[in-house]
Motif scaffolding. Structure first.
Motif: not given
Lengths: 477, 296
Positions: B117-122, B141-147, B149-157
């Motif tokens: 998410x850092x690579x994509x969002x920041x 992974x649960x924490x990344x997803x729900x704490x 909001x990491x969801x779309x970023x890995x899929x995009x890359x």
């Protein structure tokens, strides 16, 4: 009922080994979340509603004394009577006294988790009064003499074959050769058997989803209409519920109702939403002659102002159970008391004690799915962690676990030593596992390798490789 | 290209011990995103095992150590949603009743990110130069997803990785049953959860599975290999950094060919390194390819 929460690991193993339970849970595991998802997708303001729901409940809890007294005044003004019960025992005694005064023989009951919490049926039976559950799921488990395994779908652990067996055993007056294969036949049979009981009952007992302070009303939602027959046909209606069910206004209840069914079953609204205010008034076509409300504390007020207050927002929708992978693995009976799943893991230690229920807040991977679907945003994992903090502070964890944790924590606070040990562990395990790339068994990780392989480390710790690389590049400069 | 920045890598204890290649992949990606990367030596673990076991005092002590070790960097980046979530979400909770420490925790939280998410969002990265010919399922992974909001970023890359097809994983948002100490305390329940996860992965027909947290990956890889599956399990960073040719998948032997002790050319050809087993991961030569070549 006597809690067996202390036996959670054994209960869980029994659940995991029960093929009928696993089949039933397998169906629920995807069904409930999918229906909820579809329902909230049709309501763009759902997230905003969750925020409003939380605010309504927080406001009511912050002013609980005020709204409870206002509620009592309005119940009284409508001709009803409020009874305050500090404990389960007081609540049972109050209900029994009302039933006795009415010379009641048969009591019909709508589904009520508070009635389960105070083990009301056992108490009535012991005193010569026959309670008849009228919610289909509750009726089934009453026949089977077992507690509910889910707070809105009490018989979710059963398949229709077990229901047919229970009916054949109980309904001996019916033709033993009758086919009981499809759910419709089961449902019709329950209707046929329950109808005369509805008419014969002297007292009807229901729970409440909401109590409305401004009107003195209680609200229940059902999908079977059994709640209406329970509270309208008998001469006396008793509402039994917890003090935290209070909301200030009908408008507030309406907002929460928009959240409730969508979160629970994925319905936009339950089939029946019934608002009761006092007994039958002159000119009313139906309704009870007496209207009583038993308000149970039983440890709830002790949660006010502390780290578990947020739990009192709970609407009992069961979204947290329906989305919990631990609940889906072991089923509700493993939790060993009345309230299972994440909400039970927080509430049960408060009501029966941490010594009895200490496993429940521990048996969570903290995946956070419960909190993410809670209609009133209760931080369930955070509160489970609070219980773990108390458990640690009160030294209730197994000594081996405590000392292992303290040893690891001491190492983690000494980086130089930690890196030396991590480097060595990485080398040793990497060397030992280099041929297969994984371990089929490891003596110090038997819990892990009993059911899965342990991938082998690559052979060097990151810190040691990084340090080496930094030294090389410094030398080059 | 965003402004150059100084990033510190929060290695995470699992990557440090089990899979340093994930750390080196993270360093490579951060450099491609225009960061100079430091690895503070005073870090060990984020303290989550203590925190989630109710040992608040030790959790705080470890958190203070991390706060001090990572002071002054523009960003703190972890190749894990769980550890980043610990710093970003839970450190401020941990110090809620200590105003001075709370301010420091919040300041660190604001600079801390999960890697992808850092690579994509920041850093605005929207593609990578990588090749990996597989059909892969992605587990959130649960924490990344729900704490976080990491969801779309890995899929995009991942969509930009040559040769890679993503297979939709039903139940991708359901926990794999790792849960830190949970998998040790309640092994039967954890087993049921990871068994369901492995079955769902198998049902997708994917020949590989990716995630952003090594805890989940060790659990999933261990279950898959116990089931006799040959599904390749990797941390997403290795795929995005195009390092899949350099390291075998999680739980796989280094080199199925003979010569178990073949000589690995050490990056700078240093003497004395040749006896290292091929299983042992050797970092790729630094510096990484010039940033400009990556073109994002």
């Amino acid at each position: 009922m006597q809690p067996t929460s202390h036996s959670f690991p054994a209960n869980a193993r029994a659940g995991l080994a029960d093929p009928i339970l696993q089949t039933a849970l397998g169906l629920a595991r995807t069904g409930f979340p999918q229906r909820r998802q579809e329902a909230i997708a049709r309501l763009p303001e759902f997230e905003e509603l969750r925020e409003q729901g939380r605010a309504i409940k927080d406001h009511a809890l912050a002013n609980l004394d005020f709204y409870l007294e206002l509620y009592e005044r309005n119940v009284t003004a409508a001709g009803g009577q409020v009874h305050w019960a500090r404990t389960a025992e007081e609540a049972r005694a109050t209900v029994l006294a009302i039933c006795r005064a009415a010379n009641a023989k048969i009591v019909t009951k709508g589904k009520s988790m508070v009635a389960e919490e105070i083990a009301l049926n056992d108490h009535l039976e012991a005193n010569g009064i026959t309670p008849v559950e009228t919610d289909l799921g509750e009726y089934i488990i009453q026949l089977r003499h077992e507690p509910p395994s889910h707070i809105i779908a009490p018989a979710i652990h059963l398949m229709k074959e077990q229901v047919a067996d229970a009916f054949r055993e109980a309904h001996t007056e019916l033709d033993p050769a009758r086919p009981l294969i499809d759910p419709r036949a089961l449902c019709d049979e329950a209707r046929t058997v329950l109808r005369p009981r509805f008419l014969a009952a002297d007292v009807g007992i229901t729970g409440a989803n909401f109590l409305v302070a401004e009107t003195g009303s209680s609200i229940i939602v059902t999908n079977e209409g059994n709640g209406d027959l329970t509270q309208i046909l008998p001469r006396i209606h008793i509402v039994i519920t917890g003090i935290e069910k209070i909301v200030p206004t009908l408008e507030d209840a309406a907002t929460l109702l928009r959240l409730l069914a969508r979160s629970a079953t994925g319905q936009e609204f339950s089939s029946y939403t019934t608002i009761s205010t006092g007994p039958r008034r002159p000119g009313d076509l139906d309704g009870p002659e007496e209207y009583h409300v038993v308000l149970l504390d039983n440890g709830r007020s002790a949660l006010l102002g502390g780290e578990f207050q947020d739990m009192l927002r709970c609407l009992r929708c069961a979204a947290c159970l329906n989305h919990c992978p631990v609940y889906a693995a072991v089923g509700g009976h493993a939790y060993g008391w009345v309230y299972p799943g994440p909400m039970g893991a927080v509430l049960t230690p408060a009501l029966v004690g941490l010594g009895e229920a200490g496993h429940l807040p521990n048996a969570s991977s903290f995946c956070g799915r419960c909190e993410s679907v809670c209609p009133v945003k209760i931080p369930l994992p955070k509160m489970m962690r609070h219980w773990r903090e108390r458990e640690f502070a009160w030294r209730l964890n197994p000594p081996v676990y405590r000392s292992g944790l303290r040893l690891w924590a001491a190492l983690a606070q000494r980086p130089a030593l930690y890196h030396a040990l991590a480097g060595t562990a990485s080398r040793v395990l990497g060397w030992a596992g280099q041929l297969r790339g994984r371990f089929r068994s490891l003596p110090f990780a038997a819990g892990w390798t009993a059911v899965r392989d342990m991938p082998a480390p690559q052979g060097r710790s990151f810190q040691s490789l990084w340090t080496e690389q930094q030294r090389r590049s410094e030398r080059r400069r | 290209m965003p402004e150059p920045a100084r990033a510190a890598l929060l290695v995470t204890c699992l990557v440090d011990l089990f899979r340093p290649s994930v750390g080196f992949a993270a360093v490579k990606l951060l450099e491609q995103a225009g960061c100079t990367v430091d690895v503070p030596r005073a870090q060990t673990c984020c303290g989550q095992p203590a925190y989630n076991s109710g040992d608040r005092a030790d959790a705080k002590a470890i958190a203070r150590q991390i706060i001090a070790a990572f002071a002054g960097y523009d960003y703190v980046v972890a190749p894990s949603g769980s550890c980043a979530g610990m710093v970003k979400v839970h450190y401020p909770e941990l110090f809620a009743d200590e105003p001075a420490a709370l301010a420091q925790a919040q300041e660190l939280a604001a600079r801390t990110h999960e890697l992808v998410s850092f690579l994509v969002d920041v850093r605005g990265m929207d593609r990578v130069a990588a090749h990996w010919p597989h059909t892969a399922a992605y587990h959130d992974g649960c924490s990344g997803l729900r704490e976080l909001g990491v969801k779309e970023q890995p899929r995009r890359l991942l969509a930009s990785v040559e040769g890679l097809t993503l297979a939709e994983l039903p139940g991708a948002e359901v926990c794999c049953g790792f849960g830190g100490t949970f998998c040790i305390k309640y092994p039967e329940i954890s087993d049921k959860m990871v068994t369901d996860k492995a079955a769902e992965i198998a049902a997708t027909g994917a020949d590989a599975v990716l995630a952003g947290d090594l805890g989940c990956l060790l659990n999933i890889a261990g279950k898959l290999s116990r089931r006799g599956s040959s599904t390749e399990v990797r941390h997403i960073a290795e795929v995005l950094a195009d390092m899949t040719a350099e390291v075998p998948p999680i739980g796989a032997p280094a080199n199925p060919s003979p010569a178990p002790r073949e000589r690995v050319a050490s990056p700078q050809g240093e003497p004395g390194e040749g006896a290292r087993s091929s299983r042992q991961f050797a970092p790729s030569p630094r510096p990484s390819p010039p940033v400009g070549e990556r073109g994002f």
